[in-house]
Design an enzyme around this catalytic site. Structure first.
Site, mmCIF file in Angstrom:
data_model
loop_
_atom_site.group_PDB
_atom_site.id
_atom_site.type_symbol
_atom_site.label_atom_id
_atom_site.label_comp_id
_atom_site.label_asym_id
_atom_site.label_seq_id
_atom_site.Cartn_x
_atom_site.Cartn_y
_atom_site.Cartn_z
ATOM 1 N N TRP A 102 2.240 -24.305 -45.387
ATOM 2 C CA TRP A 102 3.103 -25.133 -46.237
ATOM 3 C C TRP A 102 2.366 -25.659 -47.446
ATOM 4 O O TRP A 102 2.928 -25.694 -48.544
ATOM 5 C CB TRP A 102 3.730 -26.275 -45.444
ATOM 6 N N ASP A 172 3.205 -34.277 -48.361
ATOM 7 C CA ASP A 172 4.256 -33.653 -47.570
ATOM 8 C C ASP A 172 4.020 -34.107 -46.133
ATOM 9 O O ASP A 172 3.031 -33.730 -45.509
ATOM 10 C CB ASP A 172 4.134 -32.123 -47.686
ATOM 11 N N LYS A 196 12.367 -32.047 -38.639
ATOM 12 C CA LYS A 196 11.252 -32.008 -37.698
ATOM 13 C C LYS A 196 11.275 -33.258 -36.825
ATOM 14 O O LYS A 196 11.356 -33.177 -35.619
ATOM 15 C CB LYS A 196 9.908 -31.913 -38.430
HETATM 16 C C1 LIG Z 1 9.093 -27.242 -42.227
HETATM 17 C C2 LIG Z 1 8.156 -27.676 -43.258
HETATM 18 C C3 LIG Z 1 8.427 -27.507 -44.628
HETATM 19 C C4 LIG Z 1 9.652 -26.783 -45.139
HETATM 20 O O1 LIG Z 1 10.782 -27.534 -44.946
HETATM 21 P P1 LIG Z 1 12.213 -27.026 -45.421
HETATM 22 O O2 LIG Z 1 13.016 -28.266 -45.253
HETATM 23 O O3 LIG Z 1 12.599 -25.906 -44.514
HETATM 24 O O4 LIG Z 1 12.102 -26.591 -46.834
HETATM 25 C C5 LIG Z 1 7.528 -27.993 -45.543
HETATM 26 N N1 LIG Z 1 6.401 -28.621 -45.152
HETATM 27 C C6 LIG Z 1 6.099 -28.787 -43.844
HETATM 28 C C7 LIG Z 1 4.825 -29.491 -43.476
HETATM 29 C C8 LIG Z 1 6.962 -28.328 -42.871
HETATM 30 O O5 LIG Z 1 6.660 -28.491 -41.571
#
Ligand SMILES: *Cc1c(COP(=O)(O)O)cnc(C)c1O
Length: 360
Positions: A102, A172, A196
């Site tokens: 990511w 993030d 998540k």
């Molecule tokens: C799942 C995830 C993403 C992507 O998320 P989306 O909502 O599917 O775009 C980005 N960063 C991390 C750390 C993730 O676990």
């Protein structure tokens, strides 16, 4: 009702009590005579729902009104682009710590958007199995971006890196948001896809410090401009109304659980049911260095790929779902997000011990 033990990396398990509340209110929200799905986002009923979700989130992170909260569409992946567009001026450099998957995608978007980009540290040399303990900023850094938990690789920051006072730290936090009490006051901007740890797919939470908003750039397409959404309280266009409503309920669930300190204890206990197994056998091998082990996503290998396939299939037959590792790395992975009950971690622990006895 027989719910599975759901170890999905996302969209992931939600608290059963939240699902039951949603079910109760689904057709007629609190006597309003309609479902939240059918409400105008401009109605006073819906305004009360989104206001409550924002206020609950601010209480949980404990930073009062230092941040504004946005609920946006497009996933965390859209934030990879919105961040550099809004906060990296042409004469500055977007800095990233690359901890795999990511974060690699995040830094690519900065480059694609035509910004100057710099990798301040990377754990690529060892297949992203650790968190870099130092970093080197470029000249004129616009910000330093980190990914606090690496969903695919299973590493997590235990300690947030120190940054010079004039360098904004942005993160993030998609896969460990609200799972532990980070010092949120150290961040200028935080984003997290809800699916998540805090809700269903369809909404991304963005927290932007008020003083950081002074650095917002102009001349950005309307929907990609944070200012558009800040000015209108996430109501410039129709927000993902139903996911926001469910997120609000999960936030109350976290608050009622005792907040982030209690959540962390609960998550440490759950993860110990797996890490104890790794530490007491060579049949299951964790794939990351012990000091950076994630509490949320736990990848592991068995002696052979055949045994891994058998493990995943037999686990499923025992109502333990979604234990396959990410397709990019293979092996197995158990995700133990906030809402996963302790019983699920215990069940997996017992199953792993049984499986080892039968197959070694
Ligand atoms: C799942 C995830 C993403 C992507 O998320 P989306 O909502 O599917 O775009 C980005 N960063 C991390 C750390 C993730 O676990």
């Amino acid at each position: 009702m027989t719910r599975v033990h759901n170890f999905s990396a996302g969209p992931a398990v939600l608290p059963e009590s939240v699902l039951l509340e949603v079910q109760k209110e689904l057709v007629d929200w609190r006597g309003a005579g309609l479902s939240v799905m059918e409400m105008s986002h401009r109605s006073k009923e819906y305004q009360s729902i989104i206001d409550d979700a924002m206020d609950t989130l601010k209480r949980i992170i404990g930073c009062g009104d230092d941040f504004d909260v946005l609920f946006l569409g497009g996933g965390a992946s859209l934030q990879f682009l919105m961040l550099p567009l809004n906060f990296c001026p042409a004469d500055k450099v977007a800095n990233y710590i690359d901890t795999g998957a990511w974060s690699t995608k995040a830094l690519k978007e900065a480059a694609i958007s035509g910004k100057q980009m710099h990798i301040a540290a990377s754990s690529k040399d060892k297949e992203f199995t650790y968190i870099p303990k130092s970093y080197q900023l470029s000249e004129n850094p616009a910000y330093l971006h980190i990914t606090t938990n690496n969903t695919i690789r299973g590493t997590e920051y235990m300690k947030i890196p120190e940054v010079p006072a004039d360098v904004p730290l942005v993160a993030d936090m998609s896969s460990n948001f609200l799972s532990r009490p980070y010092d949120f006051s150290k961040f200028s901007l935080i984003y997290a896809g809800a699916q998540k740890n805090v809700g269903p797919a369809g909404v991304t939470i963005v927290l932007i410090r008020k003083d950081y908003q002074e650095k917002l750039l102009g001349n950005i397409p309307t929907m990609l401009n944070y200012k558009t959404h800040l000015d209108k309280g996430s109501m410039f266009n129709t927000p993902p109304t139903f996911p926001i409503y469910v997120v609000g309920k999960v936030l109350h669930w976290i608050e009622d659980f005792g907040g982030l300190k209690e959540m962390e204890k609960h998550n440490i206990e759950k993860a110990s049911y797996l890490y104890d197994v790794f530490d007491n056998t060579s049949f299951y091998k964790g794939t990351v260095v012990p000091e950076d082990r994630s509490l949320m996503n736990i990848p592991f290998r068995l002696p052979t790929e055949e045994l891994e396939a058998k493990f995943i299939a037999e686990a499923k037959a025992n109502r333990m779902n979604n234990l396959k590792g990410h397709r990019s790395v293979g092996g197995c992975r158990a995700s133990l997000y906030n809402s996963l009950p302790i019983e699920s971690a215990k069940a997996l622990n017992s199953f792993m011990k049984e499986f080892e006895k039968k197959n070694s």
